[in-house]
Design an enzyme around this catalytic site. Structure first.
Site, short mmCIF file in Angstrom:
data_model
loop_
_atom_site.label_atom_id
_atom_site.label_comp_id
_atom_site.label_asym_id
_atom_site.label_seq_id
_atom_site.Cartn_x
_atom_site.Cartn_y
_atom_site.Cartn_z
CB SER A 16 -0.71 -0.37 1.13
OG SER A 16 -1.92 0.95 0.74
CG HIS B 143 -4.19 -2.01 -1.59
ND1 HIS B 143 -4.82 -2.50 -0.90
CD2 HIS B 143 -3.90 -1.00 -1.52
CE1 HIS B 143 -4.72 -1.82 0.76
NE2 HIS B 143 -4.00 -0.83 0.14
#
Length: 195
Positions: free
Chosen positions: A92, A117
């Site tokens: 992330s 993501h």
């Protein structure tokens, strides 16, 4: 002959000793506290010697977008290059910061895992507030996709499609995708960083 640890004693913390070698460490979730600490360290080291690289080691599950963007902006603002090293997990916001290192100086250790993501957030409040927050969130998602595309060489459309769900990469796959420039198993293979 002087050693790199001359003048240091056993009471010095590991992180203080690393800082003296221009090595900083993100080994937690990204939040305001760690962001402020890393930003201060980058600014200090850049002011001390703008011609020497800083090495940022990342083992992080990600975290706050705003805190991560503060680190990102400070990395770009610094006069010196910030080399990044992915180790363990760079997920992330950890992935975002790994790929934001100086071009040619982004590294992954062989068993690192990188995960990309789309950003996520919890939204609550009145309908008007939710609409405003949703608009801001859409802007942030778009901005992050553009920055990741810029740093990886992928298209914004590819980043958007690939980050729709959790997408995991081995170190080699991260190299092929453009998150990093090198996969290294020894410090000597990352020549010139932190020297």
């Amino acid at each position: 002959m002087t050693s790199a640890t001359a003048g240091l004693n056993l009471s010095d913390s590991v992180y203080e000793r690393l800082l003296r070698e221009r090595i900083i460490f993100l080994g937690t979730q990204v939040d305001d506290d760690i962001a402020n600490k890393l930003c201060a360290q980058i600014l200090l080291l850049s002011a001390e010697d703008p011609s020497r690289d800083i090495s940022l080691y990342i083992n992080s599950p990600g975290g706050s977008v705003s805190a991560g963007m503060a680190i990102f902006d400070t990395m770009q603002f610094a006069e010196c290059d910030v080399a990044t090293f992915g180790m363990g997990l760079a997920a992330s916001m950890g992935q975002f910061l790994l790929s934001a290192g100086a071009k040619g100086k982004r590294y992954a250790l062989p068993h690192a895992r990188i995960m990309m993501h789309q950003p996520s957030a919890g939204i609550g409040g009145t309908a008007s507030d939710i609409a405003i927050m949703a608009e801001q969130f859409a802007h942030t998602k778009r901005e992050m996709a553009e920055l990741i595309a810029e740093h990886t060489g992928q298209t914004v459309e590819q980043i958007t499609a690939d980050s729709d769900r959790d997408r995991w990469f081995t170190a080699q796959q991260a190299l092929e995708y453009g998150f990093v420039d090198h996969v290294v198993s020894r410090a000597a293979q990352a020549g010139g960083t932190g020297q």
